[in-house]
Enzyme design. Structure first.
Site, mmCIF file in Angstrom:
data_model
loop_
_atom_site.group_PDB
_atom_site.id
_atom_site.type_symbol
_atom_site.label_atom_id
_atom_site.label_comp_id
_atom_site.label_asym_id
_atom_site.label_seq_id
_atom_site.Cartn_x
_atom_site.Cartn_y
_atom_site.Cartn_z
ATOM 1 N N ILE A 361 40.740 4.447 -9.808
ATOM 2 C CA ILE A 361 41.288 3.203 -10.737
ATOM 3 C C ILE A 361 42.410 3.893 -11.450
ATOM 4 O O ILE A 361 43.490 3.133 -11.412
ATOM 5 C CB ILE A 361 40.236 3.002 -11.722
ATOM 6 N N ARG A 440 34.845 4.609 -20.484
ATOM 7 C CA ARG A 440 33.580 4.685 -21.381
ATOM 8 C C ARG A 440 33.996 4.975 -22.768
ATOM 9 O O ARG A 440 34.861 5.530 -23.241
ATOM 10 C CB ARG A 440 32.985 5.951 -20.944
ATOM 11 N N GLU A 469 28.120 0.819 -28.054
ATOM 12 C CA GLU A 469 28.025 -0.663 -27.516
ATOM 13 C C GLU A 469 26.617 -1.091 -26.973
ATOM 14 O O GLU A 469 26.479 -2.146 -26.933
ATOM 15 C CB GLU A 469 29.119 -0.778 -26.220
ATOM 16 N N HIS A 501 33.043 -5.299 -22.206
ATOM 17 C CA HIS A 501 32.846 -4.633 -20.971
ATOM 18 C C HIS A 501 32.926 -5.412 -19.869
ATOM 19 O O HIS A 501 32.195 -5.224 -19.007
ATOM 20 C CB HIS A 501 31.280 -3.781 -21.039
ATOM 21 N N ALA A 503 35.789 -5.584 -17.750
ATOM 22 C CA ALA A 503 36.869 -4.989 -16.843
ATOM 23 C C ALA A 503 36.479 -5.127 -15.360
ATOM 24 O O ALA A 503 37.506 -5.532 -14.445
ATOM 25 C CB ALA A 503 37.488 -3.669 -17.288
#
Length: 537
Positions: A361, A440, A469, A501, A503
């Protein structure tokens, strides 16, 4: 002779020193009391109790004394009069040979260890775990398996009583299992597909998108698959110690990022018969892999779905923060079309951008950043030639903090990366820096983030993840009060853009997650285990 009895060398009273025993005249009487106080002892007749008491050898075990050793034959059982016995199991695998044993549970007064092994088998089965005296030691009565079986062989009535006790235990246990499994959805088609192997899977933390995307592909796999049928049921509950029992009767569980598979939860899952954990994501920081290996569980994940999705979302967050898209959109919707300094952004072209973490990524993100014409700095313990070839320069963390106008956090959450951004880092940051985290939540100390924003050191922040979260993300809290004050502060800040969250959440990524997860089920069912199982952890 052996001065200290164990379940693998239980001896007759005559071989033990006088100091370890109470007076022989009182021993049988005391032993009978122990039997009567045992969970199953009062199910035996007085005659059986008398004969069993004569076989019992008392021992005051010091702390740490091992009675039963993992992997060795069990040829005696133990009855605890006082103190505690600790059951531990060594982690399996070459990577954990030197690790400390993992405690499974404690065995207290009135309970026995090894009885079912001795009573239910003529052969000496090997121990699943090590049993040793716990803190402060324990007073234990040892019964030789050979002597016990001889007692039953010589007296058919005693054998019948043992069968009765074993049957009662089995009935009690099976009722619990039936009561749990009866709550599961029924699948009448199982009778039709009896020629196929069936893998029963419970999918935890199921939201609408999970079921909407898994069901069609699972059904398609079952229709086209030759030898395997995946029977997947769904629950909205997240996995934890309180919900692990829901998996009774299932072969595998399917988990997501906020499911908790710690030692206690995994012990319950193993007792429920679960042998595989399928992560429908890449991250596994909430799964205790060492415990999984200890209990013989296979763990597979989706190592990559769409790295483009996450990298592109990181850029979306950057531009939303930098160009004040959220604030501008809200104003325009109120028919306010004015401009002022609160909407002022900056060119990314010519700025210095740092990428911390240059895996798949991170590398894609670096290519996108290159398109802006920015100066690219990178940090990773493993430097990428691809990043260097596109003009990226690897530097230290401190250099990134000092020089970068924008910092992307793209690292996995490990003990070494936890709270990479913390209060000590704040003075090192370039004033007004924009932070973006799509990896994270634990990479950022949230209290430090709050302080950095309030002080102006951090000019803006784009978050797709949040340190705490687990209690909120993937759930609707619009009608309830959020009790996390730091989260409330961040949500109320005009310098923060936060997404839930998401993405990873593109059509391409979801298709890959589902297909890889089903592939993991298929590989596991074919007999692949450990390192031979593709995508295993």
């Amino acid at each position: 002779s052996h001065p200290h009895p164990t379940a693998s060398n239980a001896t007759s009273p005559s071989t033990l020193s006088h100091a370890q025993f109470v007076n022989n005249n009182n021993r049988s009487t005391m032993a009978k009391v122990v039997i009567e106080n045992a969970q199953w002892g009062n199910k035996f007749s007085s005659s059986f109790q008398d004969d069993l008491a004569k076989l019992m050898v008392p021992f005051d075990a010091p702390e740490g004394h091992i009675f039963i050793k993992e992997g060795e034959p069990i040829n005696a059982f133990l009855m605890v009069e006082s103190g505690l016995l600790s059951r531990t199991k060594r982690p399996s695998g070459e990577d954990h040979e030197d690790d400390e044993p993992i405690q499974i549970d404690m065995i207290g007064p009135g309970r026995a260890s090894g009885f079912l092994h001795v009573a239910g088998s003529q052969s000496e089965e090997v121990a699943f775990a090590t049993v040793a005296a716990g803190k402060g030691g324990a007073k234990v009565w040892v019964v030789s398996g050979g002597h016990f079986r001889k007692l039953c062989e010589e007296n058919p009535k005693h054998s019948a009583e043992v069968i009765k006790v074993l049957t009662l235990r089995l009935r009690f246990s099976s009722k619990i299992v039936r009561a749990t499994v009866s709550k599961h959805p029924t699948h009448d088609e199982d009778l039709v597909d009896s020629n196929k192997k069936v893998l029963k899977v419970l999918c935890y933390d199921t939201t609408s998108w999970v079921k909407e995307n898994f069901e069609p592909q699972v059904n398609s796999f079952n229709e086209n698959g030759a030898d395997l049928k995946v029977q997947m049921d769904y629950t909205q509950d997240r996995l934890g110690a309180k919900t692990a029992k829901f998996a009774a009767g299932y072969d595998a569980v399917c988990l997501f990022v906020n499911d908790t598979a710690d030692a206690e939860t995994l012990w319950i899952l193993s007792m429920c018969g679960v042998k595989m954990i399928a992560m429908r994501c890449a991250g596994f920081d909430r799964v205790d892999i060492k415990i999984c290996k200890t209990f013989g569980m296979s763990v597979a994940r989706v190592p990559a779905y769409s790295p483009y999705a996450v990298a592109e979302h990181a850029i979306a967050l950057l531009m939303s923060v930098n160009r004040r898209i959220t604030a501008a959109s809200a104003r325009v919707k109120m028919s306010n079309f004015t401009l002022d300094s609160s909407l002022l952004g900056m060119d990314i072209h010519g700025k210095t951008v740092g990428v911390m973490g240059t895996g798949k990524i991170g590398q894609i993100l670096c290519r996108i950043i290159n398109g802006f014409g920015a100066n690219l700095l990178a940090y990773d313990v493993f430097e990428s030639d691809a990043v260097k070839n596109m003009g990226g320069k690897y530097v230290s963390q401190d250099e990134i903090y000092k020089n970068c106008d924008v910092i992307f956090l793209m690292m996995p959450l490990l003990p070494a990366t936890k709270h990479t951004i913390n209060e000590k880092v704040l003075p090192k940051l370039k004033k007004g820096v924009i932070l973006v985290n799509t990896s994270r939540g634990g990479l950022i100390d949230t209290k430090a983030l709050e302080k950095g924003i309030q002080s102006g050191i951090i000019g803006g922040c784009g978050l797709d993840v949040y340190e705490n979260e687990g209690d909120y993300f993937f759930q609707d809290w619009s009608g309830a009060a959020i009790e996390d004050n730091t989260l409330v502060t961040l949500l109320g800040s005009n310098r923060v853009v936060m997404t839930p969250h998401q993405a990873f959440f593109t059509r391409e990524a979801i298709d890959k997650i589902v297909s890889t997860t089903i592939e993991n089920f298929s590989n596991y069912s074919s007999g692949l285990r450990g390192k031979d199982l593709p995508n295993s952890i």
